[in-house]
Design a protein around this motif. Structure first.
Motif, PDB file in Angstrom:
ATOM      1  N   MET A 176      -7.030  62.995 -25.828  1.00 59.50           N
ATOM      2  CA  MET A 176      -6.324  63.626 -24.715  1.00 59.50           C
ATOM      3  C   MET A 176      -5.999  62.632 -23.608  1.00 59.50           C
ATOM      4  O   MET A 176      -5.148  62.892 -22.760  1.00 59.50           O
ATOM      5  N   GLY A 177      -6.703  61.506 -23.579  1.00 57.43           N
ATOM      6  CA  GLY A 177      -6.438  60.492 -22.571  1.00 57.43           C
ATOM      7  C   GLY A 177      -6.828  60.913 -21.171  1.00 57.43           C
ATOM      8  O   GLY A 177      -6.194  60.504 -20.192  1.00 57.43           O
ATOM      9  N   ILE A 178      -7.893  61.726 -21.039  1.00 61.87           N
ATOM     10  CA  ILE A 178      -8.340  62.178 -19.727  1.00 61.87           C
ATOM     11  C   ILE A 178      -9.854  62.002 -19.623  1.00 61.87           C
ATOM     12  O   ILE A 178     -10.561  62.007 -20.638  1.00 61.87           O
ATOM     13  N   PRO A 179     -10.369  61.853 -18.394  1.00 56.87           N
ATOM     14  CA  PRO A 179     -11.827  61.705 -18.232  1.00 56.87           C
ATOM     15  C   PRO A 179     -12.570  62.989 -18.549  1.00 56.87           C
ATOM     16  O   PRO A 179     -12.032  64.092 -18.392  1.00 56.87           O
ATOM     17  N   ILE A 180     -13.818  62.830 -19.000  1.00 57.65           N
ATOM     18  CA  ILE A 180     -14.700  63.961 -19.244  1.00 57.65           C
ATOM     19  C   ILE A 180     -15.528  64.162 -17.972  1.00 57.65           C
ATOM     20  O   ILE A 180     -16.384  63.326 -17.651  1.00 57.65           O
ATOM     21  N   PRO A 181     -15.297  65.218 -17.193  1.00 54.66           N
ATOM     22  CA  PRO A 181     -15.925  65.342 -15.864  1.00 54.66           C
ATOM     23  C   PRO A 181     -17.413  65.650 -15.892  1.00 54.66           C
ATOM     24  O   PRO A 181     -18.080  65.470 -14.886  1.00 54.66           O
ATOM     25  N   PHE A 182     -17.927  66.099 -17.022  1.00 54.40           N
ATOM     26  CA  PHE A 182     -19.326  66.516 -17.042  1.00 54.40           C
ATOM     27  C   PHE A 182     -20.151  65.711 -18.044  1.00 54.40           C
ATOM     28  O   PHE A 182     -21.150  66.205 -18.571  1.00 54.40           O
ATOM     29  N   ALA A 183     -19.756  64.465 -18.285  1.00 58.42           N
ATOM     30  CA  ALA A 183     -20.605  63.587 -19.093  1.00 58.42           C
ATOM     31  C   ALA A 183     -21.930  63.399 -18.360  1.00 58.42           C
ATOM     32  O   ALA A 183     -21.959  63.307 -17.127  1.00 58.42           O
ATOM     33  N   PRO A 184     -23.061  63.363 -19.086  1.00 60.66           N
ATOM     34  CA  PRO A 184     -24.378  63.321 -18.424  1.00 60.66           C
ATOM     35  C   PRO A 184     -24.498  62.206 -17.397  1.00 60.66           C
ATOM     36  O   PRO A 184     -24.090  61.062 -17.642  1.00 60.66           O
ATOM     37  N   ALA A 185     -25.056  62.526 -16.237  1.00 58.42           N
ATOM     38  CA  ALA A 185     -25.191  61.557 -15.155  1.00 58.42           C
ATOM     39  C   ALA A 185     -26.462  60.729 -15.261  1.00 58.42           C
ATOM     40  O   ALA A 185     -26.538  59.618 -14.732  1.00 58.42           O
ATOM     41  N   GLY A 186     -27.497  61.266 -15.927  1.00 65.07           N
ATOM     42  CA  GLY A 186     -28.784  60.591 -15.968  1.00 65.07           C
ATOM     43  C   GLY A 186     -28.836  59.425 -16.935  1.00 65.07           C
ATOM     44  O   GLY A 186     -28.014  59.316 -17.851  1.00 65.07           O
ATOM     45  N   PHE A 187     -29.806  58.543 -16.716  1.00 62.19           N
ATOM     46  CA  PHE A 187     -30.025  57.381 -17.570  1.00 62.19           C
ATOM     47  C   PHE A 187     -31.388  57.502 -18.235  1.00 62.19           C
ATOM     48  O   PHE A 187     -32.337  58.020 -17.646  1.00 62.19           O
ATOM     49  N   ASP A 188     -31.497  56.985 -19.464  1.00 58.70           N
ATOM     50  CA  ASP A 188     -32.807  56.931 -20.107  1.00 58.70           C
ATOM     51  C   ASP A 188     -33.453  55.582 -19.805  1.00 58.70           C
ATOM     52  O   ASP A 188     -32.963  54.821 -18.958  1.00 58.70           O
ATOM     53  N   GLU A 189     -34.524  55.272 -20.507  1.00 62.71           N
ATOM     54  CA  GLU A 189     -35.274  54.051 -20.216  1.00 62.71           C
ATOM     55  C   GLU A 189     -34.492  52.772 -20.517  1.00 62.71           C
ATOM     56  O   GLU A 189     -34.844  51.696 -20.030  1.00 62.71           O
ATOM     57  N   SER A 190     -33.403  52.888 -21.282  1.00 66.99           N
ATOM     58  CA  SER A 190     -32.595  51.693 -21.573  1.00 66.99           C
ATOM     59  C   SER A 190     -31.885  51.172 -20.328  1.00 66.99           C
ATOM     60  O   SER A 190     -31.574  49.985 -20.225  1.00 66.99           O
ATOM     61  N   GLY A 191     -31.587  52.066 -19.367  1.00 72.50           N
ATOM     62  CA  GLY A 191     -30.923  51.653 -18.140  1.00 72.50           C
ATOM     63  C   GLY A 191     -29.416  51.550 -18.236  1.00 72.50           C
ATOM     64  O   GLY A 191     -28.767  51.101 -17.290  1.00 72.50           O
TER      65      GLY A 191
END
Length: 325
Positions: free
Chosen positions: A148-163
């Motif tokens: 679709m060529g558009i951003p995904i607005p609700f991609a997860p914001a948190g990070f795991d231990e990998s950083g």
């Protein structure tokens, strides 16, 4: 994952800044670079034909900023897209291994380059995090729905231990990219003028390397923007120029997709329709007006001409052995 394994050298990096008639904001950015430790090898300031005291401000920092400062004043305003294309070109010709792009309405945190540099041995397209004007953590849409060529607005914001998290987008407000990737995908496309240019450039980079956003706060926005608080996300105010280019530049993305064999007509048309609806919501909810819709339609019309241009070609790759300026 990238093949880059050599230790990061701060002197191998160049900060490339695009500015236009905002000398006060540029002053704050240069003051923050003055406080940085470590500092980059170069700072490139691309001035989009400002008519204020930008040139004087730059000169006032030349001896105090603590690293080599290169100033390029363009004859006309080429927009953010043209400015970043020129900034990338100058940084590349200076022989920079790493190029850190940013607008003039941010400031760099003192250890920002060290924080980015610690990821440089592993990845070649890196996005750091930034604080918003009010000190809150800014959420950036780091993934796009490719078809679709558009951003995904609700991609997860948190990070795991990998950083870090893998991304397939980009933002010129903090993109940190290796010259090897620039050589492969070419310079940012100045034809966009504004909007979608950085998303596309980041997407192009992700086709050649593992691109990541890292859990490192390295920038702080210094300009307040009117927003609609949606609870977990915000929607910023826009302008008539942005509305026009948001719709027109969908055609440039379409042409890139065609050239790379990933264009799918129905999903991409759905992405364009959703973009149009989002801008209508922005007008109603953030700016509380319906005036401005004509610029959306005008962008669609002019985009149609671009999409039908059989002579259109993507930006060419660069020569990795291009001489140092």
């Amino acid at each position: 994952m990238s093949l880059a394994t050599a230790p990061f050298s701060p002197s191998s990096a160049t900060i490339a800044v695009v500015t236009y008639n905002r000398s006060g904001l540029l002053t704050r950015l240069l003051e923050s670079i003055e406080r940085m430790d470590p500092k980059p090898g170069h700072i490139v300031i691309v001035d989009n034909a400002s008519v204020d005291d930008t040139a004087d401000v730059v000169e006032s920092f030349r001896e105090r900023v603590g690293t080599r400062l290169v100033y390029r004043r363009l004859e006309t305003n080429t927009g953010g897209s043209g400015g970043f294309s020129e900034g990338m070109r100058v940084a590349y010709e200076l022989g920079s291994e790493w190029i850190w792009l940013m607008d003039d309405d941010v400031e760099v945190l003192p250890d920002g380059l060290a924080r980015m540099g610690k990821w440089a041995p592993r990845f070649r397209s890196i996005q750091g995090r930034r604080y918003d004007y009010d000190g809150s953590e800014f959420y950036w849409q780091y993934r796009v729905a490719e078809k679709m060529g558009i951003p995904i607005p609700f991609a997860p914001a948190g990070f795991d231990e990998s950083g870090y998290k893998e991304m397939n987008s980009g933002c010129f407000e903090g993109m940190f990219i290796h010259r090897d990737i620039v050589a492969k995908i070419g310079l940012p496309d100045p034809r966009f003028f504004i909007y979608w240019d950085d998303q596309l450039y980041g997407w192009l980079a992700s086709r050649h390397t593992t691109s990541v956003i890292v859990n490192e706060f390295v920038l702080r926005r210094t300009r307040e923007i009117k927003q609609w608080d949606m609870g977990i996300r915000h929607m910023n105010a826009s302008s008539d120029a942005y509305r026009y280019y948001i719709m027109r530049n969908r055609a440039h993305i379409k042409q890139y997709y065609r050239a790379l064999g990933v264009y799918r007509r129905i999903p991409f048309a759905a992405g364009t329709a959703l973009t149009f609806v989002k801008e209508l919501i922005r007008l109603l909810a953030v700016e509380r007006t319906v005036r401005g819709t004509s610029h959306l339609f005008r962008g669609l019309r002019d985009g149609g001409r671009i999409a039908r241009d059989r002579a259109w070609k993507p930006m060419p790759p660069l020569s990795a052995s291009q001489p140092v300026a």
